[in-house]
Design a protein around this motif. Sequence first.
Motif, short mmCIF file in Angstrom:
data_model
loop_
_atom_site.label_atom_id
_atom_site.label_comp_id
_atom_site.label_asym_id
_atom_site.label_seq_id
_atom_site.Cartn_x
_atom_site.Cartn_y
_atom_site.Cartn_z
N LYS A 95 36.83 38.61 32.86
CA LYS A 95 38.04 38.36 32.29
C LYS A 95 39.01 37.87 33.34
O LYS A 95 40.11 36.94 33.21
CB LYS A 95 38.76 39.35 31.68
N LYS A 96 38.91 38.29 34.75
CA LYS A 96 39.88 38.03 35.82
C LYS A 96 39.48 36.43 36.10
O LYS A 96 40.48 35.77 36.48
CB LYS A 96 39.48 39.02 36.92
N GLN A 97 38.15 36.21 35.89
CA GLN A 97 38.09 34.57 36.34
C GLN A 97 38.53 33.75 35.32
O GLN A 97 38.91 32.64 35.56
CB GLN A 97 36.38 34.59 36.26
N LYS A 98 38.48 34.16 33.81
CA LYS A 98 39.05 33.21 32.69
C LYS A 98 40.38 33.26 32.75
O LYS A 98 40.98 31.94 32.36
CB LYS A 98 38.18 33.70 31.67
N LYS A 99 41.03 34.37 32.92
CA LYS A 99 42.52 34.26 32.56
C LYS A 99 43.47 34.57 33.90
O LYS A 99 43.16 35.52 34.62
CB LYS A 99 42.83 35.32 31.66
N LYS A 100 44.20 33.54 34.09
CA LYS A 100 45.04 33.40 35.08
C LYS A 100 46.16 34.85 35.12
O LYS A 100 46.44 35.35 36.28
CB LYS A 100 45.60 32.11 35.47
N SER A 101 46.55 35.05 34.02
CA SER A 101 47.54 36.17 33.82
C SER A 101 47.08 37.56 33.67
O SER A 101 47.63 38.36 33.62
CB SER A 101 48.35 35.68 32.34
N TYR A 102 45.50 37.36 33.60
CA TYR A 102 44.81 38.78 33.58
C TYR A 102 45.42 39.54 34.76
O TYR A 102 45.23 39.40 35.96
CB TYR A 102 43.37 38.80 33.56
N LYS A 103 45.60 41.04 34.64
CA LYS A 103 46.00 41.87 35.58
C LYS A 103 44.96 42.97 35.73
O LYS A 103 44.44 43.15 36.81
CB LYS A 103 47.42 42.28 35.42
N ASN A 104 44.65 43.72 34.66
CA ASN A 104 43.93 44.55 34.70
C ASN A 104 43.36 44.86 33.30
O ASN A 104 43.94 44.62 32.56
CB ASN A 104 44.19 45.98 35.50
N SER A 105 42.31 45.98 33.18
CA SER A 105 41.92 46.36 31.64
C SER A 105 42.57 47.96 31.53
O SER A 105 41.97 48.67 30.49
CB SER A 105 40.36 46.37 31.55
N GLY A 106 43.18 48.13 32.44
CA GLY A 106 43.68 49.66 32.27
C GLY A 106 43.84 50.45 33.68
O GLY A 106 43.63 49.55 34.73
N ILE A 107 44.58 51.41 33.64
CA ILE A 107 44.87 52.24 34.88
C ILE A 107 44.02 53.71 34.86
O ILE A 107 44.30 54.35 33.74
CB ILE A 107 46.40 52.54 35.08
N ILE A 108 43.44 54.02 35.74
CA ILE A 108 42.61 55.32 36.01
C ILE A 108 43.72 56.23 36.67
O ILE A 108 44.06 55.76 37.96
CB ILE A 108 41.51 55.46 36.42
N ARG A 109 44.27 57.25 36.15
CA ARG A 109 45.07 58.18 37.18
C ARG A 109 44.26 59.32 37.26
O ARG A 109 44.08 60.13 36.49
CB ARG A 109 46.48 58.43 36.52
N ILE A 110 44.25 59.92 38.73
CA ILE A 110 43.53 61.13 38.93
C ILE A 110 44.71 62.24 39.25
O ILE A 110 45.55 62.03 39.65
CB ILE A 110 42.89 61.03 40.23
N LYS A 111 44.46 63.23 38.35
CA LYS A 111 45.57 64.34 38.13
C LYS A 111 45.27 65.22 39.27
O LYS A 111 46.34 65.88 39.61
CB LYS A 111 45.42 64.85 36.52
N SER A 112 44.05 65.61 39.33
CA SER A 112 43.62 66.78 40.35
C SER A 112 42.42 66.47 41.12
O SER A 112 41.38 65.74 40.59
CB SER A 112 43.52 68.07 39.69
#
Length: 443
Positions: A162-179
């Motif tokens: 996706k990053k290669q195909k779309k210049k506007s692509y940033k990410n497919s989501g964010i993982i946040r570590i709580k602990s």
Amino acid sequence: MAQCVTRVELSVSCENLLDKDVGSKSDPLCVLLQDVGGDRWAELDRTERIKNCQKPEFSKKLVVDYYFEKVQKLKFGVYDIDNKSFDLNDDDYLGGIECTLGQVVSSSVFTRPLELKRGKPAGKGTITISAEEIKDARTVSLEVEARNLDKKVEFECIHPEKKQKKKSYKNSGIIRIKSCKIERDYSFLDYVMGGCQINFTVGIDFTGSNGDPKSPDSLHYISPDGINEYLIAIWSVGSVVQDYDTDKLFPAFGFGAQVPPNWQVSHEFALNFNPSNPYCQGIQGIVDAYRQILPQVRLYGPTNFSPIINHVARFAAHSAQQGNASQYFILLIITDGEITDLDQTRQAIVNASKLPMSIIIVGVGEADFKAMEFLDGDNGVLKSLTGEPAARDIVQFVPFRQFKNAPREALSQMVLAEVPKQLVSYYKLQGWPPVKLPEVKKM
């Protein structure tokens, strides 16, 4: 299967070295030698030479393989180096010491006065040695990464296509570590160098099946060269374990004899006849108490193990209540025959398996030791009569006859080989780290 070797590196420093040079201070170097048997020493390693210094702190670490179950005798020698030759025979000897690797690793700081040949003090010179286990580089790297993980609270999920195909692509989501929880697997040396004391107790079989101690056929008969199988077992195991106990005071008991003055059968009488203070000074103290008590008791029976196991277990239980890894207990039982209180002993061992304790049984003589092999638990988990399983395997049994023609150290290597694993398994089960946590090096 290749044996996993633990390696330690030793840091050496000295103070108040003798001054052997005219117009300047000595140029010291420290060499490490190990006893290879037959009063022969082999060089393992040496530090760098430090010029013009009476208080050197050597930067080069001395590396040695470590085995808990062996007495590893070491010799440290400090020399004043005034030439480029590798041979030390032409250099002035500034003093040295002999010790064991066990003494070094069990001490937070190991400092001794330097001696010249024949025990003469090397002035006011001292040597200080500290030990550190050499960890696998990847393990250290993972520990450092884990400690830094709390700083990385967010991670982007990136899909490469996706990053290669779309210049506007940033990410497919964010993982946040709580602990984040760091769990470290501590080694035997981590606990020992962290301040864990190993307490050694001996239980000796004085039942009638041993034979009259005055008769050469008796297992308690002391031969003209001053030994028997009981004494060899005490020396073999005790000489290793003693380095891990600071005060060198070891409780020693007998069982299965009629004891004066009332001649009642006892299964946990103090070898020194002092029940309120059954401690012997060093391994030699146990040997002396054993020799002195032999002509004073009447060998009788039966062969009961549970009283002495429960005796040591009470001390281990009291230590466990402290909630830290400061005390571990090893009980050595030396016996000649079939156990009489098997069911009670099974229960005692199952109870002890929940405590900081290991049991070593050495069988002397030619008896059938099937019950001892059953207690060992190597062929399956030991259970009490009611079916309760042992929390962990804490018993190691060996028949002495397998080692009659072997070197003395072979017995200790066999019976003590499992102790490091048993100690670590107990503290891991409790979730207790070493009293003094080992430092994590930065990569």
